[in-house]
Design a protein around this motif. Structure first.
Motif, PDB file in Angstrom:
ATOM      1  N   ALA A   1      -3.049  10.280  19.937  1.00  0.00           N
ATOM      2  CA  ALA A   1      -2.900   9.252  20.977  1.00  0.00           C
ATOM      3  C   ALA A   1      -4.153   8.392  21.125  1.00  0.00           C
ATOM      4  N   SER A   2      -5.273   8.842  20.544  1.00  0.00           N
ATOM      5  CA  SER A   2      -6.488   8.032  20.679  1.00  0.00           C
ATOM      6  C   SER A   2      -6.641   7.050  19.515  1.00  0.00           C
ATOM      7  N   PHE A   3      -5.553   6.793  18.786  1.00  0.00           N
ATOM      8  CA  PHE A   3      -5.668   5.870  17.646  1.00  0.00           C
ATOM      9  C   PHE A   3      -6.213   4.513  18.095  1.00  0.00           C
TER      10      PHE A   3
ATOM     11  N   ASP B   1      -3.042   6.783   3.471  1.00  0.00           N
ATOM     12  CA  ASP B   1      -3.698   8.079   3.705  1.00  0.00           C
ATOM     13  C   ASP B   1      -4.966   7.901   4.530  1.00  0.00           C
ATOM     14  N   GLU B   2      -5.739   6.908   4.126  1.00  0.00           N
ATOM     15  CA  GLU B   2      -7.036   6.722   4.768  1.00  0.00           C
ATOM     16  C   GLU B   2      -6.870   6.336   6.247  1.00  0.00           C
ATOM     17  N   LYS B   3      -5.911   5.497   6.524  1.00  0.00           N
ATOM     18  CA  LYS B   3      -5.685   5.108   7.924  1.00  0.00           C
ATOM     19  C   LYS B   3      -5.322   6.331   8.754  1.00  0.00           C
ATOM     20  N   GLN B   4      -4.472   7.149   8.168  1.00  0.00           N
ATOM     21  CA  GLN B   4      -4.048   8.345   8.906  1.00  0.00           C
ATOM     22  C   GLN B   4      -5.247   9.261   9.160  1.00  0.00           C
ATOM     23  N   ALA B   5      -6.091   9.436   8.116  1.00  0.00           N
ATOM     24  CA  ALA B   5      -7.256  10.314   8.263  1.00  0.00           C
ATOM     25  C   ALA B   5      -8.192   9.768   9.332  1.00  0.00           C
TER      26      ALA B   5
ATOM     27  N   VAL C   1      -6.455   5.370  12.481  1.00  0.00           N
ATOM     28  CA  VAL C   1      -6.301   3.955  12.822  1.00  0.00           C
ATOM     29  C   VAL C   1      -4.930   3.477  12.374  1.00  0.00           C
ATOM     30  N   LEU C   2      -4.420   2.516  13.103  1.00  0.00           N
ATOM     31  CA  LEU C   2      -3.199   1.848  12.689  1.00  0.00           C
ATOM     32  C   LEU C   2      -3.564   0.396  12.444  1.00  0.00           C
ATOM     33  N   ASP C   3      -2.935  -0.213  11.458  1.00  0.00           N
ATOM     34  CA  ASP C   3      -3.174  -1.644  11.312  1.00  0.00           C
ATOM     35  C   ASP C   3      -2.076  -2.385  12.062  1.00  0.00           C
TER      36      ASP C   3
END
Ligand code: ATP
Ligand code: MG
Length: 710
Positions: free
Chosen positions: A143-145, A220-224, A227-229
């Motif tokens: 939830a802190s994305f 993968d990297e965004k998930q790690a 972050v969401l674009d």
């Protein structure tokens, strides 16, 4: 203030007699508008069937949508269970204002200061972010994305491209911005990568495998990094709605979903809407296919054209035929332009507003004459009582207004610009935001690297080392606290660690937090930049902006999604404190209207843009853009045609003046709809005499204007 707080208890809708369709508030609607505003009201628990309002520019679609929301509320609908999706934050604010106004009038309340709030009114992306946060636990999302803006997404793709060794291949790999454009197109059009490459990016077709690999690493990297674009907000939202339990919970929040500017939604957005309202009950969409101008971002005009028939029975369709915005000759000129479209947008649109001034094509010698003429004209109109903020100058690309901006500054004519370079793009503002984002999400790599390198003595290597340590542990904050900087920067590090800890403290008060960051950043600013004072003023402005947001989270998310285009963009509904002329790209002018509108550079190469003359569909979109620009005007419309301006020719020839041709969308056959002004041939004084200052300044501007064509 919320609308619900203004209303009688929902159980007593009868306390609102003004809800009657014949009452004063709704009496000014015409029959078709009233039918749309009142459609299905009183249908009871089952809700009304789907409704489509499709109509031309200025026919009151947005007004009808606002009236419909007000009617729903007055008939007992809970305003907190109404979802309104509009195109920009500015449009959302305008919608709230209109709904609030109608409700105030209907309820006989004294006009209130400030706009009441509809709980769920915003852009698809902003609402998506909010819902995803609310349902994060259900869908396996932290939830802190944080939300990356386009620039940050490009940077991440760049890093991954290097990491995967794609940058150093036999042929030049597509640029990071192209990579993001391809990715975004695939996601938003719901098409396969191969198909998108073949149809939109044929020159990148050979890179199919590598791009697939890159996009996989990107996901993968965004998930790690949590972050969401920008696109993820829609992708995740649609994917969440594909889970029946989540869909039930999300959809269960809203009794009514209403969408403005539906012609510019893409497939993913349509999928989201049908996920929320599968059978169309409670769904209203409004739009105009002749104003579809976002297909370059995968908007799908078929969404609106096919809307009615995707339901059984088909959606109710209301068309509006009377234009209330423009005078008769202005409407005739706009209609003539759109009538030449390859695909007919057959709509009867009439107006009976008497002529104030006929629409004009203004033939000016060059860009400096264009700027001078527009500035003169703006001042003349102001003399006649038309305030600056009721006048707009529109252009195809943000950089087309460079010469005009200079001219306005020289004459002390205040202006605000929409759709141009934003102060949020400046390094110092990004620095402060990076610190806030890093505190919000310590695993977000780009914000972290940026923030850490602001600390005296911390360079890229130390920053990367710390980020790696933080990525691998359950408590990244503890890792930061335990970090040992070299002795020489121990106190600088401690200051930063203190600010970071304060920001992470549960219950840390917003917007005081940003004040703490500002105080910490001030000495860094002085250390890092020679011109610290104006930059500090920007930061102070940023701090003031925060007052309008309830939390750090909502502030950061909104800024990534729909940043203020101009410093005065945030001065609240109702406009700016100071009376300012509006400068706007045509795209950003959507849905707006002004008493007087001038359109710059109505020449081939600008409209249509020479970037968009690849195929018939692109050219047709440019024609609709001119139509959108022209239909913003109520009384005065001037299309400017500079007959010469700088363009960049092939390198061998260098930059040079070329003679521009009037836009192909204004062929001889329809030019009799306009009067023709040739100010160069008028008596001196109009815009004849130019002083030395302007001549020197124009030289500068030439360089800027030329750079637009590179
Ligand atoms: P666009 O296609 O540009 O988004 P629109 O169809 O949404 O335009 P609105 O912006 O809602 O049109 O309305 C255009 C103008 O006409 C506004 O100034 C609005 O107040 C006015 N208007 C709409 N309907 C009526 C009416 N029934 N009586 C008087 N004025 C009206
Ligand atoms: Mg509208």
């Amino acid at each position: 203030m919320t609308i619900s707080s203004l209303l009688p208890a929902p159980a007593a809708p009868a306390a609102a007699p003004a809800a009657e369709p014949g009452s004063a508030v709704f009496r000014h609607l015409n029959d078709a508008q009233r039918r749309a505003a009142g459609y299905g009201i009183g249908a009871g628990k089952a809700g009304h069937g789907p409704l489509l309002v499709i109509a031309g520019a200025g026919s009151g679609k947005t007004l009808t949508l606002a009236a419909r929301v007000a009617r729903l509320v007055l008939a007992g609908a809970d305003p907190s269970r109404i979802l309104m999706l509009t195109f920009s934050r500015r449009a959302a604010a305008e919608m709230e204002r209109r709904v609030g106004q109608v409700l105030h009038e209907a309820l006989g309340l004294a006009p209130l200061r400030g706009a009441p709030r509809l709980a769920w009114c915003g852009t698809f992306h902003a609402i998506g972010a909010r819902l995803l946060r609310g349902h994060a636990a259900q869908i396996g999302l932290d939830a802190s994305f944080t939300v990356d803006d386009r620039g940050e997404s490009e940077d991440l793709l760049h890093v991954l491209r290097q990491r995967l060794g794609l940058a150093a291949t036999r042929k030049r790999f597509p640029q990071k911005s192209t990579c993001l454009a391809i990715y975004s197109r695939v996601v938003n059009s719901q098409a396969g990568l191969r198909e998108v490459l073949a149809s939109v990016f044929p020159w990148c077709g050979d890179w199919h495998e590598e791009l697939k690999q890159l996009f996989a690493a990107y996901a993968d990297e965004k998930q790690a990094q949590r972050v969401l674009d920008f696109d993820d907000l829609l992708v995740w939202w649609a994917a969440a709605l594909a889970e029946p339990a989540v869909a039930a919970a999300m959809a269960g929040r809203f009794d009514h979903v209403l969408v403005d500017e539906y012609q510019d939604t893409n497939r993913l957005q349509a999928e989201i809407l049908f996920g929320l309202k599968p059978d169309g009950r409670g769904l209203t969409v409004v739009g105009d296919d002749a104003q579809a101008i976002y297909s370059f971002r995968a908007a799908e005009v078929r969404n609106i054209l096919d809307f009615a028939d995707r339901f059984t029975p088909p959606a109710e369709v209301v068309t509006l035929e009377r234009n209330y915005r423009s005078t008769v000759p202005l409407l005739a000129a706009s209609n003539a332009v759109i009538a030449l479209a390859a695909e007919r947008h057959a709509k009867t649109l009439w107006s009976d507003a008497p002529m104030v001034e006929p629409p004009a094509i203004v033939w000016v010698a060059g860009e400096s004459e264009q700027a001078a003429w527009v500035a003169d004209r703006v001042l003349q109109l102001r003399e006649t009582g038309i305030v600056l903020k009721s006048q707009a100058v529109l252009f195809r690309a943000a950089q087309h207004s460079a010469a005009l901006e200079l001219e306005l500054a020289r004459r002390d004519i205040p202006f605000v610009k929409y759709g141009g370079l934003r102060f949020l793009d400046s390094a110092h503002v990004k620095d402060v935001l990076a610190v806030l984002r890093f505190a919000a999400n310590p695993r977000g790599e780009r914000a972290g690297l940026r923030a850490l390198q602001l600390v005296p003595g911390i360079g890229p290597a130390s920053a990367a080392r710390l980020m790696a340590q933080m990525a691998g542990v359950a408590d990244p904050e503890a890792a930061l606290r335990a970090f040992q900087p070299t002795a020489s920067n121990a106190s600088g590090w401690r200051d930063f660690a203190d600010v970071f800890a304060a920001l992470r403290r549960p219950g840390s008060a917003w917007p005081d937090e940003i004040g703490a960051v500002e105080r910490w950043y001030r000495p860094q600013l002085e250390r890092l930049h020679d011109d610290a004072a104006p930059r500090a003023a920007d930061i102070a402005h940023l701090v003031r902006l925060t007052a309008g947001y309830p939390s750090r989270e909502s502030f950061l998310t909104e800024l990534a999604l729909d940043p203020p285009a101009a410093t005065s963009d945030e001065s609240g509904p109702g406009g700016h404190d100071e009376d300012s002329l509006i400068l706007s790209t045509i795209h950003s002018a959507k849905g707006q209207e002004w008493i007087a509108v001038s359109v710059l550079n109505v020449v081939d190469g600008c409209i249509p843009s020479d970037m968009a003359t690849g195929n018939v569909a692109e050219i047709e979109e440019e024609r609709r853009l001119l139509y959108v620009a022209m239909t913003r005007a109520r009384h005065h419309l001037h299309l400017l045609v500079p007959q010469r301006f700088y363009v960049t020719q092939q390198a061998a020839y260098g930059d040079r003046h070329v003679y521009a041709a009037i836009s192909r969308f204004l062929p001889e056959s329809i030019r009799d709809r306009f009067v023709h002004l040739t100010p160069g041939e008028e008596a001196e004084g109009e815009c004849g005499a130019r002083d030395e200052l302007t001549a020197a300044a124009m030289h500068d501007v030439g360089a800027r204007v030329r750079s637009a064509w590179r």
